[in-house]
Design an enzyme around this catalytic site. Structure first.
Site, PDB file in Angstrom:
ATOM      1  N   THR A  30       0.852  -1.187   0.000  1.00  0.00           N
ATOM      2  CA  THR A  30       0.000   0.000   0.000  1.00  0.00           C
ATOM      3  C   THR A  30       0.888   1.238   0.000  1.00  0.00           C
ATOM      4  O   THR A  30       2.101   1.157   0.188  1.00  0.00           O
ATOM      5  CB  THR A  30      -0.922   0.012   1.226  1.00  0.00           C
ATOM      6  OG1 THR A  30      -0.114  -0.063   2.412  1.00  0.00           O
ATOM      7  CG2 THR A  30      -1.878  -1.166   1.189  1.00  0.00           C
ATOM      8  N   GLU A 163      -3.836  13.338 -21.347  1.00  0.00           N
ATOM      9  CA  GLU A 163      -3.418  12.744 -22.621  1.00  0.00           C
ATOM     10  C   GLU A 163      -2.099  13.310 -23.134  1.00  0.00           C
ATOM     11  O   GLU A 163      -1.672  12.943 -24.233  1.00  0.00           O
ATOM     12  CB  GLU A 163      -4.494  12.984 -23.696  1.00  0.00           C
ATOM     13  CG  GLU A 163      -5.798  12.288 -23.432  1.00  0.00           C
ATOM     14  CD  GLU A 163      -6.843  12.569 -24.508  1.00  0.00           C
ATOM     15  OE1 GLU A 163      -7.877  11.905 -24.489  1.00  0.00           O
ATOM     16  OE2 GLU A 163      -6.617  13.465 -25.362  1.00  0.00           O
ATOM     17  N   SER A 184      -2.275  11.229 -16.468  1.00  0.00           N
ATOM     18  CA  SER A 184      -2.678   9.831 -16.362  1.00  0.00           C
ATOM     19  C   SER A 184      -1.492   8.939 -16.689  1.00  0.00           C
ATOM     20  O   SER A 184      -0.702   9.236 -17.591  1.00  0.00           O
ATOM     21  CB  SER A 184      -3.825   9.529 -17.323  1.00  0.00           C
ATOM     22  OG  SER A 184      -4.108   8.135 -17.346  1.00  0.00           O
ATOM     23  N   HIS A 189      -1.163   5.211 -22.089  1.00  0.00           N
ATOM     24  CA  HIS A 189      -0.640   6.572 -22.072  1.00  0.00           C
ATOM     25  C   HIS A 189       0.886   6.595 -22.192  1.00  0.00           C
ATOM     26  O   HIS A 189       1.521   5.569 -22.418  1.00  0.00           O
ATOM     27  CB  HIS A 189      -1.146   7.284 -20.820  1.00  0.00           C
ATOM     28  CG  HIS A 189      -2.625   7.551 -20.872  1.00  0.00           C
ATOM     29  ND1 HIS A 189      -3.180   8.779 -20.605  1.00  0.00           N
ATOM     30  CD2 HIS A 189      -3.671   6.749 -21.168  1.00  0.00           C
ATOM     31  CE1 HIS A 189      -4.495   8.728 -20.733  1.00  0.00           C
ATOM     32  NE2 HIS A 189      -4.819   7.485 -21.081  1.00  0.00           N
ATOM     33  N   ARG A 250      -5.852   6.390  -3.079  1.00  0.00           N
ATOM     34  CA  ARG A 250      -4.399   6.230  -2.976  1.00  0.00           C
ATOM     35  C   ARG A 250      -3.878   5.232  -4.010  1.00  0.00           C
ATOM     36  O   ARG A 250      -4.554   4.258  -4.337  1.00  0.00           O
ATOM     37  CB  ARG A 250      -4.028   5.769  -1.572  1.00  0.00           C
ATOM     38  CG  ARG A 250      -4.333   6.799  -0.493  1.00  0.00           C
ATOM     39  CD  ARG A 250      -4.124   6.258   0.899  1.00  0.00           C
ATOM     40  NE  ARG A 250      -5.067   5.190   1.213  1.00  0.00           N
ATOM     41  CZ  ARG A 250      -5.294   4.738   2.445  1.00  0.00           C
ATOM     42  NH1 ARG A 250      -4.637   5.266   3.468  1.00  0.00           N
ATOM     43  NH2 ARG A 250      -6.154   3.767   2.661  1.00  0.00           N
ATOM     44  N   GLU A 329      -6.715  -0.836 -35.338  1.00  0.00           N
ATOM     45  CA  GLU A 329      -7.608  -0.468 -34.241  1.00  0.00           C
ATOM     46  C   GLU A 329      -7.788   1.052 -34.193  1.00  0.00           C
ATOM     47  O   GLU A 329      -6.814   1.799 -34.348  1.00  0.00           O
ATOM     48  CB  GLU A 329      -7.050  -0.975 -32.911  1.00  0.00           C
ATOM     49  CG  GLU A 329      -6.970  -2.492 -32.844  1.00  0.00           C
ATOM     50  CD  GLU A 329      -6.401  -2.987 -31.530  1.00  0.00           C
ATOM     51  OE1 GLU A 329      -6.180  -2.167 -30.620  1.00  0.00           O
ATOM     52  OE2 GLU A 329      -6.157  -4.207 -31.403  1.00  0.00           O
TER      53      GLU A 329
END
Length: 401
Positions: A30, A163, A184, A189, A250, A329
């Site tokens: 964590t 992006e 991100s 990405h 988190r 794609e």
């Protein structure tokens, strides 16, 4: 074997797998020291005072907007007006709705696909408190003009840069021009930490608000001296003390160690993406039936947009089916015109003027992926199939006339 042009591919190598293995030999997964290490590395790389890592770019947007409601001076309030471009991803807009902001949609520039500056100037009112600048598909906005407008009208500038990691405007990284900027690190990405995202800011109060809100809204994450609350001297009483309406968004230590390894490779990834973009543009920039995105500043080229010209404007679905059949794609240009989505019924919103370009993009646009490796063969194959499709459809159209 048939050719294949995928939308996204993994950018991991042995370094990322080794980092995960090293972490697995420890007993904490964590959020901990590796998250802080990656945040510090990212701040240094991007040129921002503070970074807060979260579990996704969508959560980064949520946390950034939420934080603006809890500053001591001039916080955002429910009902305040926010101007947004009509083309972006859903989670650009959802935090605005969830916090009760009045959303004003405006059209995008037909060349850059970012917010139309001329229309923005017309749309600003005395009620406008926030501008959301979305750097679409890697392409930065005209931040010299946006910052000047925000200063003149006492507005906050927020950047959704999810992006566009690595893009620059005037030698400064996109994501660092606003009061807050988001990134991100999802699979498709510029760097990938499985899931993940970051918020950056130079404002210490906002940084500390986000530290608290990321972890339940409690005080445990705050330093002893902070700008949010006066902490109790007894640690026991601070362990479960809640001061802000927070979340649990988190990240994990696994995402953080991956981020540290991927960040080392980001300059090379951007260079290769830019080389791919140069080749893509050399083939498509003067295409008679396909329009592509015009670069502002230094794009980091998340992907390549393709917009059908008027002669073939009603054939987007046929084209996408044709490309998919040939193992290329593709997707809509993010969410297209967001006002056309069913979820808009839940928003308090208005549309300023006509969304002519956004609707055109919604009807005629698509994009294909860019990658961290050379795409010359894939781009050649795309061009070949686009030519095959347009030649066939134009001959049919002329025959019908």
């Amino acid at each position: 074997m048939s050719k294949h042009y995928p939308l996204a591919t993994s950018s991991w190598a042995d370094e990322e797998l080794d980092a995960i293995k090293r972490l697995l030999s420890q007993d904490q997964f964590t959020m901990g020291s590796y998250v802080k290490k990656f945040e510090d590395e990212f701040s240094e790389y991007i040129g921002s005072n503070y970074s807060v890592m979260v579990n996704s770019g969508s959560s980064a947007n949520l946390l950034a907007i939420a934080a603006l409601f809890y500053t001591k001076n001039n916080p955002l309030k429910r009902g305040d007006e926010v101007i947004v471009p009509a083309v972006s991803w859903g989670t650009t807009y959802f935090p605005l709705q969830q916090f009760g902001l009045k959303v004003k949609f405006i059209d995008i520039d037909p060349e850059t696909l970012n917010i139309d500056i001329k229309i923005l100037k017309e749309a600003i009112s005395e009620k406008t408190k926030l501008i959301v600048a979305v750097n679409l598909l890697g392409n930065p906005n005209q931040f010299d003009i946006l910052n000047k407008l925000c200063q003149e009208h006492d507005m906050i500038l927020f950047e959704d840069n999810c992006e566009s990691m690595g893009a620059k405007f005037s030698s400064k990284y996109a994501g660092t021009f606003g009061k807050l900027g988001t990134f991100s690190t999802y699979f498709s990405h510029h760097i990938s930490t499985i899931e993940g995202g970051l918020v950056v800011t130079d404002n210490e109060e906002l940084y500390q608000i986000m530290l608290s809100m990321r972890s339940h809204g409690w005080t445990r994450s705050l330093p002893k001296e902070n700008k949010v609350i006066v902490k109790n001297t007894r640690e026991f009483e601070e362990s479960f003390r809640f001061v802000l309406p927070g979340y649990n968004i988190r990240p994990t230590e696994i995402s953080a160690v991956l981020g540290s390894e991927q960040l080392k490779k980001l300059p090379q990834f951007i260079e290769i993406r830019n080389n791919n973009a140069k080749y893509f543009r050399s083939l498509f920039i003067n295409h008679p039936y396909i329009k592509i995105q015009k670069e502002t500043g230094e794009s980091s080229w998340f992907g390549f947009s393709l917009i059908l010209a008027n002669e073939l404007s009603d054939l987007r679905n046929e084209l996408t089916d044709f490309l998919e059949k040939n193992h290329i794609e593709c997707r809509p240009v993010v969410a297209g015109n967001f006002v056309n989505h069913d979820v808009i019924k839940y928003f308090n919103y208005e549309v300023h003027g006509e969304l002519i370009v956004s609707n055109m993009l919604d009807r005629c646009g698509l994009y294909v992926g860019n990658h961290h490796f050379c795409l010359t063969d894939e781009i050649d194959y795309l061009y070949e199939k686009i030519e095959e499709f347009t030649d066939s459809k134009l001959k049919t159209t002329l025959a019908q006339k």
